[in-house]
Design a protein around this motif. Structure first.
Motif, PDB file in Angstrom:
ATOM      1  N   GLY A   1       0.798  -1.206   0.000  1.00  0.00           N
ATOM      2  CA  GLY A   1       0.000   0.000   0.000  1.00  0.00           C
ATOM      3  C   GLY A   1       0.830   1.254   0.000  1.00  0.00           C
ATOM      4  O   GLY A   1       0.417   2.287  -0.505  1.00  0.00           O
TER       5      GLY A   1
ATOM      6  N   TYR B   1      -5.524   1.602  -1.756  1.00  0.00           N
ATOM      7  CA  TYR B   1      -5.178   0.609  -0.747  1.00  0.00           C
ATOM      8  C   TYR B   1      -6.386  -0.182  -0.249  1.00  0.00           C
ATOM      9  O   TYR B   1      -6.253  -1.064   0.595  1.00  0.00           O
TER      10      TYR B   1
ATOM     11  N   TYR C   1      -6.300  -4.025   0.015  1.00  0.00           N
ATOM     12  CA  TYR C   1      -5.418  -4.543   1.057  1.00  0.00           C
ATOM     13  C   TYR C   1      -6.098  -4.462   2.420  1.00  0.00           C
ATOM     14  O   TYR C   1      -6.002  -5.386   3.238  1.00  0.00           O
TER      15      TYR C   1
ATOM     16  N   SER D   1      -0.394   5.333   4.217  1.00  0.00           N
ATOM     17  CA  SER D   1      -1.663   4.613   4.079  1.00  0.00           C
ATOM     18  C   SER D   1      -2.842   5.520   4.380  1.00  0.00           C
ATOM     19  O   SER D   1      -3.987   5.177   4.087  1.00  0.00           O
TER      20      SER D   1
END
Length: 279
Positions: A24, A157, A160, A247
């Protein structure tokens, strides 16, 4: 969740957090720190590691983290031919297909071990990443005349984070405990013949938890063709800490909450949390 599976569930988050943090954040890290194209990547096990320290007592034996009665008794394959077994185990779990689809499906265990080991350092080789890079490119925006990371990056992201939240924790813990000798072998091959992988995980968790909580997006500056943090303290953070920052605040908070919980389950000690100084 039973006490037994809860005590071992830290590895669920560590495996997937390594993927979230490494994959990410890696594209953003590379955008900020580009490097010249490299020749064909060596195997993760060949990645350079610091000289192995003298043998020290094991602090967090895996047998104390979890001892699930349902763990498989099937013999383990050799590490260098374990990929199909790993993928089969993952795909049999609830949510495991989502996780398996994100993995680079070769040298899986060695890549996970090498990435986890590298997160508290200041360099992470692309060749050791265990997961595929997110789609899209690193995006910046302007705030009060300065450049900061755009909140749009967090959209990349989402797969994930979905994997982090959706995998059957108990099943993955059971598998990890059964497969732990392969993780330990990969760690020794990495350059730690007397080290213990489980102990390294605690070091990694502590380093990630020390990532500062930013009150506002950090200012960036363009140096040549890449971005760097204006604040030297942020620019000097470890690879894992920088990736966790990238992130985004919401995902960072969620990952930290998971890490605090699993660390307390693993060690039997609750962390006394303090608010890090905001930059």
């Amino acid at each position: 969740m039973s006490k037994q599976s809860s005590a071992g569930s830290w590895i669920v988050a560590v495996i997937v957090v390594a993927a979230v943090v490494a994959a990410g954040g890696y594209l953003a890290y590379r955008a900020m720190h580009p490097a010249a194209p490299a020749p064909a990547a060596p195997a993760p096990a060949a990645t350079a590691a610091p000289a192995a320290p003298a043998s020290v007592p094991i602090q967090h034996p895996i047998t104390q983290a979890a001892a699930p009665a349902s763990a498989s008794s099937a013999p383990l394959p050799p590490l260098d031919s374990s990929d199909s077994s790993v993928l089969s185990a993952l795909e049999s779990m609830q949510g495991g297909k989502d996780l398996a689809s994100l993995l680079i499906q070769r040298q899986i265990i060695s890549r996970i071990v090498a990435t986890v080991d590298a997160l508290p350092r200041h360099a992470l080789g692309h060749s050791v990443l265990p997961v595929r890079e997110p789609r899209g490119t690193f995006v910046t925006t302007q705030v009060n005349g300065g450049t900061v990371m755009s909140a749009r990056n967090t959209e990349r992201y989402a797969p994930y984070m979905k994997a982090l939240q959706g995998v059957d924790a108990k099943a993955l813990v059971d598998w990890y405990v059964h497969a732990y000798p392969l993780f330990q072998e990969a760690y020794r091959q990495l350059g730690y013949p007397k080290g213990y992988f489980n102990d390294r995980l605690i070091v990694v968790i502590d380093n990630l938890l020390a990532t500062p909580d930013l009150a506002k997006p950090a200012a960036l500056t363009k140096v040549n063709e890449h971005y760097a943090y204006v604040d030297p303290a942020l620019e000097s953070l470890t690879v894992g800490q920088k990736m966790l920052l990238r992130s985004g605040p919401a995902d960072e908070a969620a990952i930290k909450a998971t890490l605090r919980d699993i660390r307390s389950q693993l060690t039997g000690r609750k962390l006394v949390t303090t608010s890090p100084a905001a930059h």
